[in-house]
Design a protein around this motif. Structure first.
Motif, PDB file in Angstrom:
ATOM      1  N   ALA A   1       0.831  -1.198   0.000  1.00  0.00           N
ATOM      2  CA  ALA A   1       0.000   0.000   0.000  1.00  0.00           C
ATOM      3  C   ALA A   1       0.867   1.250   0.000  1.00  0.00           C
ATOM      4  O   ALA A   1       2.007   1.243   0.443  1.00  0.00           O
ATOM      5  CB  ALA A   1      -0.920   0.004   1.232  1.00  0.00           C
TER       6      ALA A   1
ATOM      7  N   ALA B   1      -6.066   0.102   3.994  1.00  0.00           N
ATOM      8  CA  ALA B   1      -5.432  -0.602   2.886  1.00  0.00           C
ATOM      9  C   ALA B   1      -4.599  -1.778   3.370  1.00  0.00           C
ATOM     10  O   ALA B   1      -4.402  -2.756   2.627  1.00  0.00           O
ATOM     11  CB  ALA B   1      -4.566   0.361   2.089  1.00  0.00           C
TER      12      ALA B   1
ATOM     13  N   VAL C   1      -9.605   0.259  -0.929  1.00  0.00           N
ATOM     14  CA  VAL C   1      -8.457  -0.632  -0.801  1.00  0.00           C
ATOM     15  C   VAL C   1      -7.925  -1.015  -2.181  1.00  0.00           C
ATOM     16  O   VAL C   1      -6.719  -0.980  -2.431  1.00  0.00           O
ATOM     17  CB  VAL C   1      -8.823  -1.903   0.003  1.00  0.00           C
ATOM     18  CG1 VAL C   1      -7.672  -2.910  -0.035  1.00  0.00           C
ATOM     19  CG2 VAL C   1      -9.164  -1.544   1.432  1.00  0.00           C
TER      20      VAL C   1
ATOM     21  N   ILE D   1      -5.977   1.954  -3.721  1.00  0.00           N
ATOM     22  CA  ILE D   1      -4.665   2.200  -3.124  1.00  0.00           C
ATOM     23  C   ILE D   1      -3.672   1.118  -3.529  1.00  0.00           C
ATOM     24  O   ILE D   1      -2.514   1.415  -3.856  1.00  0.00           O
ATOM     25  CB  ILE D   1      -4.782   2.295  -1.591  1.00  0.00           C
ATOM     26  CG1 ILE D   1      -5.615   3.524  -1.206  1.00  0.00           C
ATOM     27  CG2 ILE D   1      -3.412   2.353  -0.941  1.00  0.00           C
ATOM     28  CD1 ILE D   1      -5.906   3.616   0.269  1.00  0.00           C
TER      29      ILE D   1
END
Length: 317
Positions: free
Chosen positions: A245, A269, A308, A311
């Protein structure tokens, strides 16, 4: 191509005109000034590639002008500053060096020496600028979470970014003068490297079975030919089982998040639930939910799963 621009500061009109004529014939563009005040006016309007300056002038002398430029015009610090002087004593040269002068030329002017000196100084600046650009490019590659390896025309490694070096350590790939692997992986990698480095292929991909991990390698020649740093081809390495991430500071800059919002986005994330994020940050779950709503608005996502995915799909570290 625009010719290099030389600023000549000389209070003797005939010498100033002679210098301008000689440098004009050598292919340079010259702007002239009779004293420091006029030179500062010229510098407000145009940016030269090199400055020639007499030391003994009425009003502000050459040493004082150089000292002023080094403090008030730091944007000009990389521009070569060459003194023209009739005084070639050791003390004069030491004083000028301490003030930041790059070189000296004594009067009467040897114009062959003047042209050689200017050419050498401009070449030096060009080399330093090229090195800076290459260094900046390498630093930018180190911000990618995708591994990037640059190869020269012989297949030798010119640069491997941070992600590539870390992935190589985890999977047993060798990143020495050449990128290698054991057994069948090594043979496939050598064939791919030779093909793209020579420019005979348009690009190819292969899987390396690095122990219990699989590494995807994509290779392609650089279409424009060898770059300034000698790179002729590029390999990208990725581990589909290991997605990294973005860090909080990068998230903050990319999406205009507050520091707290960036931290919440980073924790989400990483796979933390809302209650775990709240515990990690020492706030309530309601506060985390409030920040998430703001993050959704700023990133254009609607759900935590979408955030999520966004990212983790971005290759910047």
């Amino acid at each position: 191509m625009t010719p290099p621009l030389i600023l000549c500061i000389e209070d003797e009109p005939s010498l100033r005109d002679d210098i301008a004529a000689e440098l004009g014939e050598a292919g340079y563009e010259v702007i002239a000034a009779s004293d420091a005040s006029e030179a500062l006016d010229r510098l407000d309007r145009r940016r030269p590639d090199l400055i020639l300056c007499d030391i003994v002038m009425p009003g502000m002398d050459g040493h004082a002008l150089l000292a002023h430029l080094r403090t008030a015009r730091t944007d000009l610090n990389h521009i070569p500053f060459v003194f023209l002087t009739a005084l070639s004593s050791r003390e004069q040269m030491i004083e000028g060096r301490k003030a930041g002068a790059d070189d000296y030329l004594t009067k009467p002017i040897d114009y062959d020496l003047l042209r050689a000196l200017i050419s050498a100084r401009l070449d030096q600046v060009a080399r330093l600028r090229s090195a800076d650009e290459i260094g900046a490019g390498s630093a930018a590659l180190d911000q990618l979470t995708v591994g990037v390896v640059l190869l020269d025309a012989e297949g030798c490694v010119r640069h491997a970014n941070r992600a590539a070096r870390e992935l190589a350590k985890r999977t047993g790939i060798s990143l020495g003068s050449r990128m290698t692997a054991e057994g069948e992986d090594g043979r496939k990698l050598a064939a791919l490297t030779a093909r793209i480095a020579s420019g005979s292929g348009t690009g190819a991909a292969l899987w390396l079975e690095a122990g219990v991990r699989r590494v995807m390698v994509l290779g392609r020649p650089l279409a424009s030919g060898p770059a300034r740093d000698g790179a002729a081809a590029m390999l990208t390495l990725s581990d589909p089982e290991h997605q990294e991430a973005l860090d909080a500071d990068t998230l903050r800059q990319l999406f205009d998040l507050t520091p707290t919002e960036a931290s919440v986005a980073r924790f989400v994330a990483e796979g933390l639930r809302r209650d775990q994020v709240a515990a990690r940050m020492g706030v309530s779950s309601t506060t985390v939910a409030f920040h998430l709503r703001n993050i959704f608005d700023k990133t254009g996502t609607r759900r935590q799963a979408d955030l999520v995915a966004l990212i983790l799909s971005m290759p910047m570290a």
